[in-house]
Design a protein around this motif. Structure first.
Motif, PDB file in Angstrom:
ATOM      1  N   GLU A   1       0.837  -1.204   0.000  1.00 59.63           N
ATOM      2  CA  GLU A   1       0.000   0.000   0.000  1.00 59.63           C
ATOM      3  C   GLU A   1       0.875   1.260   0.000  1.00 59.63           C
ATOM      4  O   GLU A   1       0.543   2.250  -0.661  1.00 59.63           O
ATOM      5  N   THR A   2       1.978   1.220   0.724  1.00 59.51           N
ATOM      6  CA  THR A   2       2.904   2.356   0.745  1.00 59.51           C
ATOM      7  C   THR A   2       3.424   2.640  -0.654  1.00 59.51           C
ATOM      8  O   THR A   2       3.441   3.791  -1.104  1.00 59.51           O
ATOM      9  N   ILE A   3       3.831   1.597  -1.358  1.00 57.29           N
ATOM     10  CA  ILE A   3       4.350   1.763  -2.712  1.00 57.29           C
ATOM     11  C   ILE A   3       3.245   2.222  -3.658  1.00 57.29           C
ATOM     12  O   ILE A   3       3.457   3.100  -4.499  1.00 57.29           O
ATOM     13  N   ALA A   4       2.039   1.657  -3.516  1.00 58.52           N
ATOM     14  CA  ALA A   4       0.921   2.068  -4.374  1.00 58.52           C
ATOM     15  C   ALA A   4       0.625   3.555  -4.201  1.00 58.52           C
ATOM     16  O   ALA A   4       0.427   4.284  -5.192  1.00 58.52           O
ATOM     17  N   ARG A   5       0.603   4.038  -2.960  1.00 62.15           N
ATOM     18  CA  ARG A   5       0.355   5.465  -2.705  1.00 62.15           C
ATOM     19  C   ARG A   5       1.498   6.324  -3.244  1.00 62.15           C
ATOM     20  O   ARG A   5       1.277   7.429  -3.751  1.00 62.15           O
ATOM     21  N   THR A   6       2.724   5.814  -3.114  1.00 65.13           N
ATOM     22  CA  THR A   6       3.890   6.548  -3.604  1.00 65.13           C
ATOM     23  C   THR A   6       3.821   6.703  -5.117  1.00 65.13           C
ATOM     24  O   THR A   6       4.010   7.800  -5.644  1.00 65.13           O
ATOM     25  N   VAL A   7       3.546   5.607  -5.824  1.00 69.32           N
ATOM     26  CA  VAL A   7       3.453   5.639  -7.281  1.00 69.32           C
ATOM     27  C   VAL A   7       2.335   6.584  -7.729  1.00 69.32           C
ATOM     28  O   VAL A   7       2.513   7.385  -8.645  1.00 69.32           O
ATOM     29  N   GLN A   8       1.198   6.513  -7.047  1.00 68.10           N
ATOM     30  CA  GLN A   8       0.076   7.392  -7.382  1.00 68.10           C
ATOM     31  C   GLN A   8       0.478   8.857  -7.200  1.00 68.10           C
ATOM     32  O   GLN A   8       0.174   9.705  -8.029  1.00 68.10           O
ATOM     33  N   TRP A   9       1.190   9.162  -6.103  1.00 72.26           N
ATOM     34  CA  TRP A   9       1.617  10.539  -5.861  1.00 72.26           C
ATOM     35  C   TRP A   9       2.623  10.994  -6.911  1.00 72.26           C
ATOM     36  O   TRP A   9       2.536  12.117  -7.418  1.00 72.26           O
ATOM     37  N   ILE A  10       3.597  10.148  -7.234  1.00 71.55           N
ATOM     38  CA  ILE A  10       4.621  10.523  -8.214  1.00 71.55           C
ATOM     39  C   ILE A  10       3.965  10.938  -9.527  1.00 71.55           C
ATOM     40  O   ILE A  10       4.348  11.934 -10.140  1.00 71.55           O
TER      41      ILE A  10
END
Length: 167
Positions: free
Chosen positions: A144-153
């Protein structure tokens, strides 16, 4: 090698003697890293697998972000909850040398705020990923951390914090 209980020389700011000798304390402190920490490596590897390429610890950008994605004008910091005084269950001011630790953590918080202003002034977007996001109670997990990070990027949002679900 077993540490012997020996007090260090008394300093004015020190209330209690250290429980280990100076040589052992020095070895312990030298093992604490400021870059390439485990949480940072986990995030880097996951983003690299997602196809993102980045610079590491860019010296020419305020705060030397852990990851810098120039294509997206994005600076990512992976913060340890203890060192940056996060308001989560992973942070607790040590019971010994409390004044020293509180001052150190306050300096880190102040520096983080100054860096955020400098980054914004230079047109960089900023993401702070807290260690508690994927470690400890209330964690959202690495996926979930990576998913949110990718979405933000890939978004246009200027800043974001990713943290645990609980305070």
């Amino acid at each position: 090698m077993k540490a012997t209980l020996q007090s260090s020389p008394k300093r004015k700011s020190e209330k209690l003697p250290d429980v280990v000798d100076q040589q052992t304390r020095s070895r312990m402190m030298s093992g604490i890293r400021g870059v390439n920490t485990k949480p940072e490596l986990v995030i880097r590897k996951a983003l690299h697998r997602q196809g993102f390429r980045f610079r590491l610890h860019a010296h020419d950008v305020p705060g030397r972000p852990d990851l810098l994605l120039p294509k997206y004008r994005a600076a990512i910091f992976v913060h340890g909850c203890f060192w940056h005084g996060h308001d989560c269950s992973l942070f607790r001011v040590p019971g010994t040398r409390t004044e020293f630790w509180q001052a150190k953590i306050d300096r880190n918080r102040n520096r983080d705020a100054e860096v955020a202003v400098q980054l914004a002034d230079q047109g960089w977007r900023q993401l702070s990923i807290w260690e508690c996001a994927f470690r400890g109670p209330g964690q959202i997990g690495l996926d979930e951390t990576i998913a949110r990070t990718v979405q933000w990027i890939r978004s246009d949002f200027t800043s974001l914090e990713i943290r645990s679900e609980t305070l």
